[in-house]
Structure formats: structure tokens, C-alpha cells
Scaffold this motif. Sequence first.
Motif, PDB file in Angstrom:
ATOM      1  N   SER A 162       0.938  -1.211   0.157  1.00 48.25           N
ATOM      2  CA  SER A 162      -0.027  -0.036  -0.079  1.00 48.25           C
ATOM      3  C   SER A 162       0.955   1.209  -0.058  1.00 48.25           C
ATOM      4  O   SER A 162       0.469   2.198  -0.850  1.00 48.25           O
ATOM      5  CB  SER A 162      -0.887  -0.057   1.399  1.00 48.25           C
ATOM      6  N   ILE A 163       1.915   1.349   0.747  1.00 51.69           N
ATOM      7  CA  ILE A 163       3.011   2.476   0.748  1.00 51.69           C
ATOM      8  C   ILE A 163       3.408   2.612  -0.515  1.00 51.69           C
ATOM      9  O   ILE A 163       3.675   3.720  -1.030  1.00 51.69           O
ATOM     10  CB  ILE A 163       3.848   2.253   2.136  1.00 51.69           C
ATOM     11  N   ALA A 164       4.024   1.579  -1.075  1.00 53.18           N
ATOM     12  CA  ALA A 164       4.743   1.726  -2.474  1.00 53.18           C
ATOM     13  C   ALA A 164       3.739   2.084  -3.548  1.00 53.18           C
ATOM     14  O   ALA A 164       4.357   2.607  -4.656  1.00 53.18           O
ATOM     15  CB  ALA A 164       5.389   0.308  -2.967  1.00 53.18           C
ATOM     16  N   HIS A 165       2.814   1.744  -3.498  1.00 55.65           N
ATOM     17  CA  HIS A 165       1.512   2.047  -4.396  1.00 55.65           C
ATOM     18  C   HIS A 165       1.400   3.519  -4.384  1.00 55.65           C
ATOM     19  O   HIS A 165       0.864   4.175  -5.532  1.00 55.65           O
ATOM     20  CB  HIS A 165       0.351   1.264  -3.965  1.00 55.65           C
ATOM     21  N   ALA A 166       1.533   4.322  -3.212  1.00 55.74           N
ATOM     22  CA  ALA A 166       1.303   5.501  -3.193  1.00 55.74           C
ATOM     23  C   ALA A 166       0.148   6.445  -3.524  1.00 55.74           C
ATOM     24  O   ALA A 166      -0.087   7.340  -4.167  1.00 55.74           O
ATOM     25  CB  ALA A 166       2.699   6.248  -3.883  1.00 55.74           C
ATOM     26  N   ASP A 167      -0.830   5.653  -3.061  1.00 53.40           N
ATOM     27  CA  ASP A 167      -2.201   5.979  -3.395  1.00 53.40           C
ATOM     28  C   ASP A 167      -2.724   7.275  -2.478  1.00 53.40           C
ATOM     29  O   ASP A 167      -2.581   6.931  -0.941  1.00 53.40           O
ATOM     30  CB  ASP A 167      -3.365   4.848  -3.493  1.00 53.40           C
ATOM     31  N   PRO A 168      -3.026   8.690  -2.769  1.00 57.11           N
ATOM     32  CA  PRO A 168      -3.153   9.387  -1.500  1.00 57.11           C
ATOM     33  C   PRO A 168      -4.443   8.880  -0.995  1.00 57.11           C
ATOM     34  O   PRO A 168      -4.816   9.707   0.149  1.00 57.11           O
ATOM     35  CB  PRO A 168      -3.506  10.822  -2.591  1.00 57.11           C
ATOM     36  N   SER A 169      -5.435   8.098  -1.457  1.00 57.25           N
ATOM     37  CA  SER A 169      -6.537   7.567  -0.462  1.00 57.25           C
ATOM     38  C   SER A 169      -6.212   6.425   0.352  1.00 57.25           C
ATOM     39  O   SER A 169      -7.135   5.906   0.785  1.00 57.25           O
ATOM     40  CB  SER A 169      -7.637   7.046  -1.710  1.00 57.25           C
ATOM     41  N   GLY A 170      -4.923   6.096   0.319  1.00 55.13           N
ATOM     42  CA  GLY A 170      -4.604   5.266   1.510  1.00 55.13           C
ATOM     43  C   GLY A 170      -4.330   5.574   2.607  1.00 55.13           C
ATOM     44  O   GLY A 170      -3.744   6.466   2.823  1.00 55.13           O
ATOM     45  N   GLU A 171      -4.692   5.051   3.648  1.00 58.19           N
ATOM     46  CA  GLU A 171      -4.341   5.117   5.074  1.00 58.19           C
ATOM     47  C   GLU A 171      -2.953   5.110   5.517  1.00 58.19           C
ATOM     48  O   GLU A 171      -2.312   5.604   6.230  1.00 58.19           O
ATOM     49  CB  GLU A 171      -5.190   4.234   5.935  1.00 58.19           C
ATOM     50  N   MET A 172      -2.282   3.839   5.135  1.00 57.37           N
ATOM     51  CA  MET A 172      -0.932   3.428   5.557  1.00 57.37           C
ATOM     52  C   MET A 172       0.220   4.555   5.169  1.00 57.37           C
ATOM     53  O   MET A 172       1.083   4.797   5.820  1.00 57.37           O
ATOM     54  CB  MET A 172      -0.682   2.079   5.336  1.00 57.37           C
ATOM     55  N   PRO A 173       0.011   5.185   3.762  1.00 55.68           N
ATOM     56  CA  PRO A 173       1.008   6.015   3.375  1.00 55.68           C
ATOM     57  C   PRO A 173       0.885   7.121   4.306  1.00 55.68           C
ATOM     58  O   PRO A 173       1.999   7.919   4.786  1.00 55.68           O
ATOM     59  CB  PRO A 173       0.873   6.433   2.006  1.00 55.68           C
ATOM     60  N   ALA A 174      -0.289   7.699   4.734  1.00 61.27           N
ATOM     61  CA  ALA A 174      -0.605   8.751   5.853  1.00 61.27           C
ATOM     62  C   ALA A 174       0.066   8.619   7.157  1.00 61.27           C
ATOM     63  O   ALA A 174       0.646   9.408   7.971  1.00 61.27           O
ATOM     64  CB  ALA A 174      -2.066   9.020   5.947  1.00 61.27           C
ATOM     65  N   VAL A 175      -0.073   7.219   7.719  1.00 57.56           N
ATOM     66  CA  VAL A 175       0.272   6.892   9.179  1.00 57.56           C
ATOM     67  C   VAL A 175       2.029   6.985   8.927  1.00 57.56           C
ATOM     68  O   VAL A 175       2.452   7.547   9.878  1.00 57.56           O
ATOM     69  CB  VAL A 175       0.004   5.450   9.116  1.00 57.56           C
ATOM     70  N   LEU A 176       2.822   6.358   7.859  1.00 60.06           N
ATOM     71  CA  LEU A 176       4.034   6.390   7.672  1.00 60.06           C
ATOM     72  C   LEU A 176       4.574   7.647   7.733  1.00 60.06           C
ATOM     73  O   LEU A 176       5.386   8.211   8.192  1.00 60.06           O
ATOM     74  CB  LEU A 176       4.409   5.647   6.430  1.00 60.06           C
ATOM     75  N   THR A 177       3.811   8.564   6.938  1.00 60.03           N
ATOM     76  CA  THR A 177       4.156  10.133   6.659  1.00 60.03           C
ATOM     77  C   THR A 177       3.994  11.004   8.310  1.00 60.03           C
ATOM     78  O   THR A 177       4.922  11.499   8.525  1.00 60.03           O
ATOM     79  CB  THR A 177       3.060  10.703   5.841  1.00 60.03           C
ATOM     80  N   LEU A 178       3.011  10.731   8.899  1.00 60.72           N
ATOM     81  CA  LEU A 178       2.780  11.148  10.197  1.00 60.72           C
ATOM     82  C   LEU A 178       4.216  10.972  11.195  1.00 60.72           C
ATOM     83  O   LEU A 178       4.615  11.601  11.869  1.00 60.72           O
ATOM     84  CB  LEU A 178       1.538  11.020  10.853  1.00 60.72           C
ATOM     85  N   LEU A 179       4.394   9.837  10.979  1.00 58.20           N
ATOM     86  CA  LEU A 179       5.484   8.754  11.807  1.00 58.20           C
ATOM     87  C   LEU A 179       7.053   9.290  11.268  1.00 58.20           C
ATOM     88  O   LEU A 179       8.073   8.970  12.060  1.00 58.20           O
ATOM     89  CB  LEU A 179       5.167   7.627  12.098  1.00 58.20           C
ATOM     90  N   ASP A 180       7.122  10.024  10.164  1.00 60.54           N
ATOM     91  CA  ASP A 180       8.318  10.113   9.463  1.00 60.54           C
ATOM     92  C   ASP A 180       8.952   8.886   9.647  1.00 60.54           C
ATOM     93  O   ASP A 180      10.236   8.911   9.851  1.00 60.54           O
ATOM     94  CB  ASP A 180       9.016  11.241  10.437  1.00 60.54           C
ATOM     95  N   GLY A 181       8.368   7.906   8.824  1.00 57.24           N
ATOM     96  CA  GLY A 181       9.174   6.564   8.578  1.00 57.24           C
ATOM     97  C   GLY A 181      10.036   6.402   7.560  1.00 57.24           C
ATOM     98  O   GLY A 181      10.185   7.548   6.956  1.00 57.24           O
ATOM     99  N   THR A 182      10.639   5.257   7.320  1.00 59.60           N
ATOM    100  CA  THR A 182      11.370   5.062   6.252  1.00 59.60           C
ATOM    101  C   THR A 182      11.004   3.695   5.594  1.00 59.60           C
ATOM    102  O   THR A 182      10.182   3.003   5.967  1.00 59.60           O
ATOM    103  CB  THR A 182      12.701   4.824   6.690  1.00 59.60           C
ATOM    104  N   VAL A 183      11.332   3.473   4.341  1.00 56.83           N
ATOM    105  CA  VAL A 183      11.178   2.359   3.601  1.00 56.83           C
ATOM    106  C   VAL A 183      12.656   1.717   3.475  1.00 56.83           C
ATOM    107  O   VAL A 183      13.481   2.432   3.035  1.00 56.83           O
ATOM    108  CB  VAL A 183      10.331   2.047   2.511  1.00 56.83           C
TER     109      VAL A 183
END
Length: 297
Positions: A115-136
Motif C-alpha cells: 500500500s505504501i509503495a503504491h502511493a495512493d493518496p486515498s491510502g491510510e498507511m502512507p498517511a500513517v508512515l508520513t505522520l510518523l516520519d518513517g522510512t522504507v
Amino acid sequence: MKPAPFTYHRPRSVPEALQVLADVGADGKVLAGGQSLLPLMSMRLASPAHLVDVNEVPDLADVTVTDDAVRVGALVRHAALERHDAAAAAIPLLRQGLRHVAHATIRNRGTTVGSIAHADPSGEMPAVLTLLDGTVTAASVRGEREIGVRDLFLGALETSLEPDELVVAATFPRPAAGTGTAVLEVARRHGDYAVVGVVAAVRLDDAGAVAQARASFVTAGELGTVVDLTDAVRGVHPDAPPPDWAAAGDLADGLVDVDADIHATVEYRRQLVRVLTARALQQAAREAADAIGRDAA
């Protein structure tokens, strides 16, 4: 419709997968859960010449919880991460976000990293990773590299990943002590894409008042954006009445761009940004206060 013809690859190891991706280059796509990619292929919105199925690759389905972070392997299904008690205890925001990801049947197959690699703005997990300032962690035949989320998302369905790279894991840092989190959405039906979603984090000071408030958004704003709303609610207590939180919603409205589509007008989305942001921040603040109370007991 059916997908366009493609060559199917089923590697049995990470090195084998990376070599296939190196050989096929931009003509290849990685298949993990397939819950985002396969519908696009069926509608012929994506037509990769090579599909690299990594489901037989070992060592990609682990969840590792440390004192600092939760590391999620590329084949960890949404449902498995949602049920992972140690991960949820370390970062409650993971479970809070995953509960909004599509329907149970999709969570049983779809992967969080996919889901994160797909980079859909409608996805929840990209927003979660963003808020936590995570990495891949991205791997290729040239080696591995860590990509911070701020450098990962280039736009809707666009990332800085090279065509021959495989995302083998995502790492979610633990929030600072005294932080509470919340996820609120409005969708036409539970499990549908959100009309607007808000992912919020609030850190309280020693007096129990807001010291920091931030939010990222689902189906609103630019993917990979976190807005700092602290100035609007600094010093507010978790049980303050709604008007005290409304300023944060108004501030978010001025910082987040929204678009109209067949599901919502710009005005409706802006109203959702204002209302959901205020409510999500208050809910996050209450969670932080409860956590501080439990720790002190």
C-alpha cells in the motif's frame, strides 16, 4: 476487462527477485498482495510486461518490534499487522489506521508495504508512515538503501523508487512519550475510500496540555505532507470543549488543498477537513492523557 498479456515470474529468494527486476527494468511490476495493482491491470490502467510475484520469497513476512520502531516486512498482510498485539502496543496508530483500510477480505490479502509503495493518496498507511516520519528499505542488485518518507512520495501513484528496486520493509518510528494518536474518516460506506481522512498525533506536556499537534490526511492534500497545528491548540487540555479545538481545524483548512470529484465538492471536503481535524486532535489528546495516567498508576 482482463489484463493485457504479461510474463509471470515467481522468484524463490530476494536475490532472484532482484535479478529479475534488474533484467526487466521499467517493464516489470512487483506483486505482493495485489489488491491495488490487479484491479488497475484488469482495467488496463496498468499493463506491465512482466509481473514479479514475491509471495514465495522467504523472510519478508516478519514484524519486528524494537524499543525505537516497528519494522514491517513486504509480505505482512494488513490483517496480520492489525492483529499483532506487540506492534499495536508499541504504536497504537498502526492498528487505528489499519481498521480503516478497505474491507476485511482485502486486509486479509493486501500488504501494508505494498500500500505504501503504491502511493495512493486515498491510502491510510502512507498517511500513517508520513505522520510518523518513517522510512522504507529498498533493495536492488546494487544493494539496499533507506528512503525517508519525505523523499519517497513524489505525487499520486509516484515514488522515488527505481524500476529495479523491491521495497523489502517499512519502518514506523515510535512516537515520543506523552503522544496520543487518532484516525478519523468519512466514507460513503465503511471500507470504501475515504472522502476525507485525518491521521492525528498530539503530545502533551508535563501539565497535561498540548505541546505539539500534527496531522496528515487521506484523500486531501499532497501525499507525504504533515501539517503542524500546534499554534492553534498549544496549551489546550484534552477535555476542553469543541470550540477550543476548532481553531486547529480552521488552520488545517488553510494549509490543505482539496479537489472535487464525483463523491464530494471542494466545499464539502473543506468542511470535513475542519471538523475531522478538530475531532481527531481532541481524541488523540485524550488518548495521550489516558496513557500518561496509566503510566503514572
